[in-house]
Design an enzyme around this catalytic site. Structure first.
Site, PDB file in Angstrom:
ATOM      1  N   LYS A   1       0.654  -1.116  -0.126  1.00 29.44           N
ATOM      2  CA  LYS A   1      -0.099  -0.017   0.156  1.00 29.44           C
ATOM      3  C   LYS A   1       0.742   1.405   0.235  1.00 29.44           C
ATOM      4  O   LYS A   1       0.064   2.703  -0.767  1.00 29.44           O
ATOM      5  CB  LYS A   1      -0.708   0.071   0.821  1.00 29.44           C
ATOM      6  CG  LYS A   1      -1.936  -1.023   1.423  1.00 29.44           C
ATOM      7  CD  LYS A   1      -2.511  -1.019   2.967  1.00 29.44           C
ATOM      8  CE  LYS A   1      -3.187  -2.171   2.973  1.00 29.44           C
ATOM      9  NZ  LYS A   1      -3.327  -1.804   4.535  1.00 29.44           N
ATOM     10  N   GLY A   2       1.881   1.232   0.447  1.00 32.79           N
ATOM     11  CA  GLY A   2       2.781   2.133   0.620  1.00 32.79           C
ATOM     12  C   GLY A   2       3.087   3.154  -0.167  1.00 32.79           C
ATOM     13  O   GLY A   2       3.311   4.148  -0.295  1.00 32.79           O
TER      14      GLY A   2
ATOM     15  N   ASP B   1      14.857   0.182   1.426  1.00 34.71           N
ATOM     16  CA  ASP B   1      15.300   0.188   2.861  1.00 34.71           C
ATOM     17  C   ASP B   1      17.105  -1.204   2.545  1.00 34.71           C
ATOM     18  O   ASP B   1      17.590  -0.795   1.918  1.00 34.71           O
ATOM     19  CB  ASP B   1      14.617  -0.399   3.376  1.00 34.71           C
ATOM     20  CG  ASP B   1      15.337   0.404   5.125  1.00 34.71           C
ATOM     21  OD1 ASP B   1      16.124   0.103   5.586  1.00 34.71           O
ATOM     22  OD2 ASP B   1      14.528  -1.115   5.917  1.00 34.71           O
TER      23      ASP B   1
ATOM     24  N   GLU C   1       8.241   2.493  -5.782  1.00 39.70           N
ATOM     25  CA  GLU C   1       8.416   1.871  -4.517  1.00 39.70           C
ATOM     26  C   GLU C   1       8.058   3.558  -3.168  1.00 39.70           C
ATOM     27  O   GLU C   1       8.072   4.598  -3.712  1.00 39.70           O
ATOM     28  CB  GLU C   1       9.696   1.289  -3.655  1.00 39.70           C
ATOM     29  CG  GLU C   1       8.741  -0.784  -4.258  1.00 39.70           C
ATOM     30  CD  GLU C   1       8.506  -0.797  -2.802  1.00 39.70           C
ATOM     31  OE1 GLU C   1       7.429   0.348  -2.144  1.00 39.70           O
ATOM     32  OE2 GLU C   1       8.566  -1.786  -2.176  1.00 39.70           O
ATOM     33  N   ASP C   2       7.713   2.767  -2.975  1.00 40.82           N
ATOM     34  CA  ASP C   2       7.534   3.959  -1.508  1.00 40.82           C
ATOM     35  C   ASP C   2       8.868   4.235  -1.032  1.00 40.82           C
ATOM     36  O   ASP C   2       9.214   5.416  -0.670  1.00 40.82           O
ATOM     37  CB  ASP C   2       6.512   3.542  -0.449  1.00 40.82           C
ATOM     38  CG  ASP C   2       7.354   2.354   0.286  1.00 40.82           C
ATOM     39  OD1 ASP C   2       7.997   1.553   0.610  1.00 40.82           O
ATOM     40  OD2 ASP C   2       6.409   2.277   1.253  1.00 40.82           O
TER      41      ASP C   2
ATOM     42  N   PHE D   1      13.167   5.433  10.924  1.00 44.68           N
ATOM     43  CA  PHE D   1      11.844   5.012  10.701  1.00 44.68           C
ATOM     44  C   PHE D   1      10.960   6.216  10.394  1.00 44.68           C
ATOM     45  O   PHE D   1      10.748   7.008  11.448  1.00 44.68           O
ATOM     46  CB  PHE D   1      10.627   4.024  11.553  1.00 44.68           C
ATOM     47  CG  PHE D   1       9.830   3.802  10.871  1.00 44.68           C
ATOM     48  CD1 PHE D   1      10.057   2.089  10.108  1.00 44.68           C
ATOM     49  CD2 PHE D   1       8.763   3.853  11.061  1.00 44.68           C
ATOM     50  CE1 PHE D   1       8.938   1.589   9.879  1.00 44.68           C
ATOM     51  CE2 PHE D   1       7.723   3.580  10.866  1.00 44.68           C
ATOM     52  CZ  PHE D   1       8.038   2.345   9.484  1.00 44.68           C
ATOM     53  N   VAL D   2      10.418   6.216   9.331  1.00 44.41           N
ATOM     54  CA  VAL D   2       9.855   7.927   8.742  1.00 44.41           C
ATOM     55  C   VAL D   2       8.405   7.681   8.201  1.00 44.41           C
ATOM     56  O   VAL D   2       8.169   6.089   7.943  1.00 44.41           O
ATOM     57  CB  VAL D   2      10.409   8.658   7.232  1.00 44.41           C
ATOM     58  CG1 VAL D   2      11.737   9.201   7.588  1.00 44.41           C
ATOM     59  CG2 VAL D   2      10.564   7.143   6.269  1.00 44.41           C
TER      60      VAL D   2
ATOM     61  N   ARG E   1      -0.131   7.510   6.558  1.00 45.86           N
ATOM     62  CA  ARG E   1      -0.074   7.300   5.741  1.00 45.86           C
ATOM     63  C   ARG E   1      -0.740   8.613   5.148  1.00 45.86           C
ATOM     64  O   ARG E   1       0.297   9.095   3.726  1.00 45.86           O
ATOM     65  CB  ARG E   1      -0.632   6.112   5.111  1.00 45.86           C
ATOM     66  CG  ARG E   1      -0.254   4.457   5.776  1.00 45.86           C
ATOM     67  CD  ARG E   1      -1.577   3.551   4.466  1.00 45.86           C
ATOM     68  NE  ARG E   1      -0.748   2.352   4.186  1.00 45.86           N
ATOM     69  CZ  ARG E   1       0.032   1.486   4.929  1.00 45.86           C
ATOM     70  NH1 ARG E   1       0.692   2.531   3.768  1.00 45.86           N
ATOM     71  NH2 ARG E   1      -0.072   0.444   5.438  1.00 45.86           N
TER      72      ARG E   1
ATOM     73  N   LYS F   1      17.124   4.610   1.157  1.00 43.10           N
ATOM     74  CA  LYS F   1      17.797   4.682   2.158  1.00 43.10           C
ATOM     75  C   LYS F   1      19.041   4.070   2.327  1.00 43.10           C
ATOM     76  O   LYS F   1      19.311   2.741   2.898  1.00 43.10           O
ATOM     77  CB  LYS F   1      17.049   4.172   3.718  1.00 43.10           C
ATOM     78  CG  LYS F   1      16.606   4.141   4.681  1.00 43.10           C
ATOM     79  CD  LYS F   1      16.352   3.822   6.373  1.00 43.10           C
ATOM     80  CE  LYS F   1      14.846   4.585   6.143  1.00 43.10           C
ATOM     81  NZ  LYS F   1      14.719   2.921   7.373  1.00 43.10           N
TER      82      LYS F   1
ATOM     83  N   ASP G   1       3.429   4.007   6.508  1.00 47.57           N
ATOM     84  CA  ASP G   1       2.495   3.648   7.293  1.00 47.57           C
ATOM     85  C   ASP G   1       3.758   3.331   8.340  1.00 47.57           C
ATOM     86  O   ASP G   1       4.690   3.286   8.299  1.00 47.57           O
ATOM     87  CB  ASP G   1       1.847   3.192   7.302  1.00 47.57           C
ATOM     88  CG  ASP G   1       2.623   1.305   7.598  1.00 47.57           C
ATOM     89  OD1 ASP G   1       3.020   0.969   6.683  1.00 47.57           O
ATOM     90  OD2 ASP G   1       1.828   0.724   8.324  1.00 47.57           O
TER      91      ASP G   1
HETATM   92  P1  5GP Z   1      13.107  -3.222   2.309  1.00 45.31           P
HETATM   93  O1  5GP Z   1      12.442  -4.991   1.184  1.00 45.31           O
HETATM   94  O2  5GP Z   1      14.078  -2.368   0.749  1.00 45.31           O
HETATM   95  O3  5GP Z   1      13.375  -3.775   2.950  1.00 45.31           O
HETATM   96  O4  5GP Z   1      11.797  -2.904   2.668  1.00 45.31           O
HETATM   97  C1  5GP Z   1      11.064  -2.026   1.579  1.00 45.31           C
HETATM   98  C2  5GP Z   1       9.580  -1.925   2.144  1.00 45.31           C
HETATM   99  O5  5GP Z   1      10.191  -1.962   4.065  1.00 45.31           O
HETATM  100  C3  5GP Z   1       9.125  -0.583   1.822  1.00 45.31           C
HETATM  101  O6  5GP Z   1       8.254  -0.325   0.497  1.00 45.31           O
HETATM  102  C4  5GP Z   1       8.388  -0.357   3.415  1.00 45.31           C
HETATM  103  O7  5GP Z   1       7.003  -0.758   3.009  1.00 45.31           O
HETATM  104  C5  5GP Z   1       9.268  -1.167   4.631  1.00 45.31           C
HETATM  105  N1  5GP Z   1       9.951   0.372   4.815  1.00 45.31           N
HETATM  106  C6  5GP Z   1      11.268   0.904   4.975  1.00 45.31           C
HETATM  107  N2  5GP Z   1      11.824   0.958   6.197  1.00 45.31           N
HETATM  108  C7  5GP Z   1      10.779   2.143   5.678  1.00 45.31           C
HETATM  109  C8  5GP Z   1      10.572   3.017   6.877  1.00 45.31           C
HETATM  110  O8  5GP Z   1      11.533   3.965   7.175  1.00 45.31           O
HETATM  111  N3  5GP Z   1       8.947   3.277   7.513  1.00 45.31           N
HETATM  112  C9  5GP Z   1       8.166   2.715   6.746  1.00 45.31           C
HETATM  113  N4  5GP Z   1       6.828   2.906   7.259  1.00 45.31           N
HETATM  114  N5  5GP Z   1       8.532   1.843   5.831  1.00 45.31           N
HETATM  115  C10 5GP Z   1       9.675   1.608   5.699  1.00 45.31           C
END
Ligand code: 5GP
Length: 180
Positions: free
Chosen positions: A42-43, A102, A98-99, A151-152, A164, A130, A158
């Site tokens: 949903k992000g 990470d 993507e939002d 964490f944002v 959100r 990030k 969310d």
């Molecule tokens: P990754 O697979 O790159 O570690 O993570 C991606 C997902 O982790 C993002 O689509 C998001 O849903 C969640 N995520 C990672 N960092 C943050 C953050 O700082 N805040 C929020 N709300 N979600 C995050």
């Protein structure tokens, strides 16, 4: 909700401006190509909508939803597709939106998963990056902003399904997470 904000990291105005810039760049890069924009629910739903409106060439819009198993704020890299596309991507130019990237594990999974559907090209756009938390090297072709290792929330991102709809990207007060 506003009382839970510790500070604003990126303002709504900055996000709007950057989204317009990215939309203009994407429109230029994909001119004359069959573009499919795929937002990850949903992000990325809000950023995808704004970015899509900033794209001035013909393009299709779709969404996927995936979940990662494991703790809610940590990505484990084991993914399950909850909402999939019901067509092949043969000959199309696909842009995943993507939002936030990470660890990179979600994007790695999506690139492999969608790469099997025969797209002509497969690229990544993300509102936030990030990089300090990266576990796997993934390409990011369109990046909104780089953020520190915090964490944002807001603009689609969310915490426990809340925040959100905040218009800025924010950092929440520590007591929000400790439940005090
Ligand atoms: P990754 O697979 O790159 O570690 O993570 C991606 C997902 O982790 C993002 O689509 C998001 O849903 C969640 N995520 C990672 N960092 C943050 C953050 O700082 N805040 C929020 N709300 N979600 C995050």
């Amino acid at each position: 909700m506003l009382q839970d904000i510790e500070r604003v990291l990126i303002s709504e105005e900055e996000i709007k401006k950057r989204t317009r810039e990215l939309g203009a760049q994407i429109s230029k890069d994909y001119e004359g190509k069959e573009l499919v924009v795929i937002g990850i629910l949903k992000g990325a739903s809000l950023f995808t909508s704004d970015l899509f409106r900033s794209i001035t060439i013909p393009a299709e819009l779709d969404f996927m939803r995936i979940s990662s198993y494991g703790a809610s704020t940590k990505s484990t890299g084991v993914h399950r597709v909850l909402l999939d596309l019901d067509y092949t991507l043969d000959g199309r130019h696909v842009l995943i939106v993507e939002d936030i990237v990470d660890t990179g594990l979600t994007i790695k999974f999506l690139l492999e998963y969608l790469g099997q559907r025969g797209p002509s090209s497969l690229k990544v756009a993300t509102l936030l990056d990030k990089p300090t938390r990266r576990k796997v090297d993934v390409p990011i072709h369109y990046r909104g902003f780089e953020v520190p290792d915090e964490f944002v929330c807001g603009c689609g991102l969310d915490y426990a399904e809340k925040y959100r709809n905040l218009r800025d990207i924010v950092i929440l007060k520590p007591e929000v997470y400790s439940g005090k």
